[in-house]
Design a protein around this motif. Structure first.
Motif, PDB file in Angstrom:
ATOM      1  N   PHE A  23       0.837  -1.206   0.000  1.00 47.61           N
ATOM      2  CA  PHE A  23       0.000   0.000   0.000  1.00 47.61           C
ATOM      3  C   PHE A  23       0.871   1.255   0.000  1.00 47.61           C
ATOM      4  CE2 PHE A  23      -1.942   3.441   2.444  1.00 47.61           C
ATOM      5  CZ  PHE A  23      -3.139   3.633   1.778  1.00 47.61           C
ATOM      6  N   MET A  24       1.912   1.238   0.814  1.00 50.83           N
ATOM      7  CA  MET A  24       2.807   2.393   0.891  1.00 50.83           C
ATOM      8  C   MET A  24       3.496   2.636  -0.446  1.00 50.83           C
ATOM      9  SD  MET A  24       6.258   3.440   1.143  1.00 50.83           S
ATOM     10  CE  MET A  24       7.194   2.042   1.785  1.00 50.83           C
ATOM     11  N   ASP A  25       4.088   1.588  -1.031  1.00 52.37           N
ATOM     12  CA  ASP A  25       4.794   1.766  -2.297  1.00 52.37           C
ATOM     13  C   ASP A  25       3.862   2.256  -3.400  1.00 52.37           C
ATOM     14  OD1 ASP A  25       7.257   1.047  -1.307  1.00 52.37           O
ATOM     15  OD2 ASP A  25       7.131  -1.044  -1.952  1.00 52.37           O
ATOM     16  N   PHE A  26       2.664   1.721  -3.439  1.00 51.47           N
ATOM     17  CA  PHE A  26       1.724   2.089  -4.501  1.00 51.47           C
ATOM     18  C   PHE A  26       1.269   3.537  -4.378  1.00 51.47           C
ATOM     19  CE2 PHE A  26      -2.747   2.246  -6.069  1.00 51.47           C
ATOM     20  CZ  PHE A  26      -2.468   2.056  -7.415  1.00 51.47           C
ATOM     21  N   THR A  27       0.980   3.973  -3.149  1.00 52.82           N
ATOM     22  CA  THR A  27       0.435   5.320  -2.961  1.00 52.82           C
ATOM     23  C   THR A  27       1.522   6.395  -2.938  1.00 52.82           C
ATOM     24  OG1 THR A  27       0.406   4.958  -0.563  1.00 52.82           O
ATOM     25  CG2 THR A  27      -1.614   4.514  -1.766  1.00 52.82           C
ATOM     26  N   VAL A  28       2.586   6.183  -2.183  1.00 53.64           N
ATOM     27  CA  VAL A  28       3.629   7.200  -2.049  1.00 53.64           C
ATOM     28  C   VAL A  28       4.316   7.461  -3.382  1.00 53.64           C
ATOM     29  CG1 VAL A  28       5.863   7.716  -0.983  1.00 53.64           C
ATOM     30  CG2 VAL A  28       4.001   6.796   0.407  1.00 53.64           C
ATOM     31  N   PHE A  29       4.505   6.405  -4.179  1.00 48.11           N
ATOM     32  CA  PHE A  29       5.192   6.562  -5.453  1.00 48.11           C
ATOM     33  C   PHE A  29       4.221   6.757  -6.616  1.00 48.11           C
ATOM     34  CE2 PHE A  29       8.269   4.717  -2.641  1.00 48.11           C
ATOM     35  CZ  PHE A  29       9.454   5.360  -2.978  1.00 48.11           C
ATOM     36  N   ASN A  30       2.933   6.907  -6.280  1.00 48.77           N
ATOM     37  CA  ASN A  30       1.921   7.324  -7.247  1.00 48.77           C
ATOM     38  C   ASN A  30       1.927   6.456  -8.503  1.00 48.77           C
ATOM     39  OD1 ASN A  30      -0.194   8.949  -8.125  1.00 48.77           O
ATOM     40  ND2 ASN A  30       1.176  10.385  -9.174  1.00 48.77           N
ATOM     41  N   ARG A  31       1.799   5.139  -8.299  1.00 51.62           N
ATOM     42  CA  ARG A  31       1.817   4.215  -9.430  1.00 51.62           C
ATOM     43  C   ARG A  31       0.422   4.070 -10.030  1.00 51.62           C
ATOM     44  NH1 ARG A  31       6.122   5.203 -10.906  1.00 51.62           N
ATOM     45  NH2 ARG A  31       6.018   3.440 -12.350  1.00 51.62           N
ATOM     46  N   ASP A  32       0.362   3.610 -11.284  1.00 45.81           N
ATOM     47  CA  ASP A  32      -0.902   3.495 -12.001  1.00 45.81           C
ATOM     48  C   ASP A  32      -1.547   2.125 -11.853  1.00 45.81           C
ATOM     49  OD1 ASP A  32      -0.791   6.096 -13.038  1.00 45.81           O
ATOM     50  OD2 ASP A  32       0.517   5.445 -14.668  1.00 45.81           O
ATOM     51  N   ASN A  33      -0.724   1.070 -11.773  1.00 46.43           N
ATOM     52  CA  ASN A  33      -1.245  -0.294 -11.770  1.00 46.43           C
ATOM     53  C   ASN A  33      -0.744  -1.031 -10.533  1.00 46.43           C
ATOM     54  OD1 ASN A  33      -1.992  -2.948 -12.223  1.00 46.43           O
ATOM     55  ND2 ASN A  33      -1.356  -2.956 -14.376  1.00 46.43           N
ATOM     56  N   TYR A  34      -1.602  -1.217  -9.558  1.00 46.44           N
ATOM     57  CA  TYR A  34      -1.231  -1.870  -8.303  1.00 46.44           C
ATOM     58  C   TYR A  34      -0.697  -3.282  -8.519  1.00 46.44           C
ATOM     59  CZ  TYR A  34      -1.916  -4.396  -3.906  1.00 46.44           C
ATOM     60  OH  TYR A  34      -1.736  -5.191  -2.812  1.00 46.44           O
ATOM     61  N   PHE A  35      -1.169  -3.972  -9.552  1.00 43.49           N
ATOM     62  CA  PHE A  35      -0.881  -5.391  -9.710  1.00 43.49           C
ATOM     63  C   PHE A  35       0.451  -5.683 -10.405  1.00 43.49           C
ATOM     64  CE2 PHE A  35      -5.470  -5.115  -9.230  1.00 43.49           C
ATOM     65  CZ  PHE A  35      -5.650  -5.984  -8.169  1.00 43.49           C
ATOM     66  N   LEU A  36       1.173  -4.664 -10.806  1.00 43.21           N
ATOM     67  CA  LEU A  36       2.491  -4.864 -11.415  1.00 43.21           C
ATOM     68  C   LEU A  36       3.553  -5.131 -10.360  1.00 43.21           C
ATOM     69  CD1 LEU A  36       2.711  -2.038 -14.117  1.00 43.21           C
ATOM     70  CD2 LEU A  36       2.199  -4.470 -14.486  1.00 43.21           C
ATOM     71  N   THR A  37       4.590  -5.860 -10.768  1.00 46.61           N
ATOM     72  CA  THR A  37       5.849  -5.883 -10.032  1.00 46.61           C
ATOM     73  C   THR A  37       6.794  -4.992 -10.816  1.00 46.61           C
ATOM     74  OG1 THR A  37       5.524  -8.123  -9.186  1.00 46.61           O
ATOM     75  CG2 THR A  37       7.781  -7.302  -9.260  1.00 46.61           C
TER      76      THR A  37
END
Length: 247
Positions: free
Chosen positions: A159-173
Motif C-alpha cells: 500500500f505504501m509503495d503504490f500510494t507514495v510513489f503514485n503508481r498506475d497499476n497496483y498489480f504490477l511488479t
C-alpha cells in the motif's frame, strides 16, 4: 557451526542498490540503529514474531550492518549472516567479530554453502523488496530450513509503495527509484514493489504456512521523537511483517 566460508559470488544482474549499500555501509553501522523507523517500528515488530532462539541455528538474510546478527547471538542462537555488499559484511564482522559466520552472498543466487534442512529460523529484515523474483529465494529458504522451521521477514508495505510513489497499476511488479538522506548526502536507492497477492503466494507456493501477518503500530518512543510521522504510521502502514512455517 559447520558452515564453510565463502568469499562471495558475482552479483546477479537482477540485483539492485548494490552501489547504494556499499556507499551507505558506515552510515548504517553508525546511525541507523537509532533511527525511529528502525528502532521504534521495524525492529520491535520483527522481534515480536521471533520465538526463543536459544540453541537454534539462524540465518540473518540481508544482515546489513549486523544489528540482528548481534541480537540473535545475544539470545543464544548460532548465526549465519549474509549480505551482498562487501562493506556491509565488513560492518557486521566489526560488530560481532568471530561469533557468527558472516558471508558475502546474493539472495538472488542459490545458498549452496548451506546444507539442506540445516537451519531452524530464517530472518530477513527489509531485504526482500530488493529482489525481483521471489520464487528462487523462497525455494532456497524452504530447502535450508528444517521441518517446521520458521521464516520471519519484513518488507515495504505494498500500500505504501503504490500510494507514495503514485503508481498506475497496483498489480504490477516494478522497479522504483527512491532517494535517501544520509550523513554522506543523498543516496539513490532502487527496489521492487509488488502487490500483496504476490507476496503471499510466493510464500505459500514455496511450501510455507503463513502463521501471522502484521501491520503494527510504532511504539510510543516514536511518538516522542517524531510525532507527525508517528501519527501518519498509525493511519498508513510503512512495512509489512510475515511469520511463516515450513510444512
Amino acid at each position: 557451526m559447520n558452515c564453510p566460508h565463502q568469499d562471495g559470488p558475482t552479483i546477479n544482474k537482477d540485483s539492485v542498490s548494490f552501489n547504494s549499500y556499499e556507499e551507505m555501509a558506515e552510515y548504517y553501522f553508525n546511525y541507523v540503529d537509532s533511527k525511529p523507523f528502525n528502532a521504534y517500528y521495524e525492529r520491535p515488530a520483527t522481534i515480536s514474531l521471533l520465538s526463543d532462539v536459544k540453541g537454534k541455528k539462524v540465518l540473518d538474510a540481508g544482515c546489513a550492518a549486523g544489528w540482528y546478527t548481534k541480537r540473535l547471538l545475544e539470545k543464544g542462537a548460532s548465526v549465519i549472516a549474509v549480505d551482498f555488499s562487501p562493506k556491509m559484511v565488513d560492518m557486521t564482522k566489526n560488530r560481532v567479530g568471530n561469533e557468527a559466520v558472516v558471508i558475502r552472498a546474493d539472495l538472488n543466487e542459490p545458498l549452496s554453502f548451506i546444507k539442506d534442512e540445516f537451519l531452524d529460523v530464517v530472518l530477513s529484515s527489509l531485504t526482500l523488496h530488493y529482489l525481483k523474483n521471489w520464487d528462487n529465494v523462497m525455494s532456497e529458504f524452504n530447502r535450508i530450513l528444517k521441518r517446521a522451521g520458521e521464516l520471519i521477514f519484513s518488507v515495504h508495505h505494498p500500500f505504501m509503495d503504490f500510494t507514495v510513489f503514485n503508481r498506475d497499476n497496483y498489480f504490477l511488479t516494478e522497479l522504483l527509484d527512491d532517494e535517501w538522506d544520509t550523513n554522506c548526502g543523498k543516496v539513490k536507492v532502487q527496489f521492487y514493489r509488488r502487490p500483496l497477492s504476490k507476496i503471499v503466494s510466493s510464500v505459500i507456493d514455496a511450501g510455507f504456512i503463513i502463521e501471522k501477518l502484521l501491520e503494527p503500530m510504532p511504539i510510543e518512543q516514536f511518538k516522542i521523537d517524531q510525532p507527525n510521522t508517528y501519527d501518519r504510521l498509525t493511519k498508513k502502514p510503512q512495512f509489512l511483517f510475515i511469520k511463516a512455517r515450513k510444512q
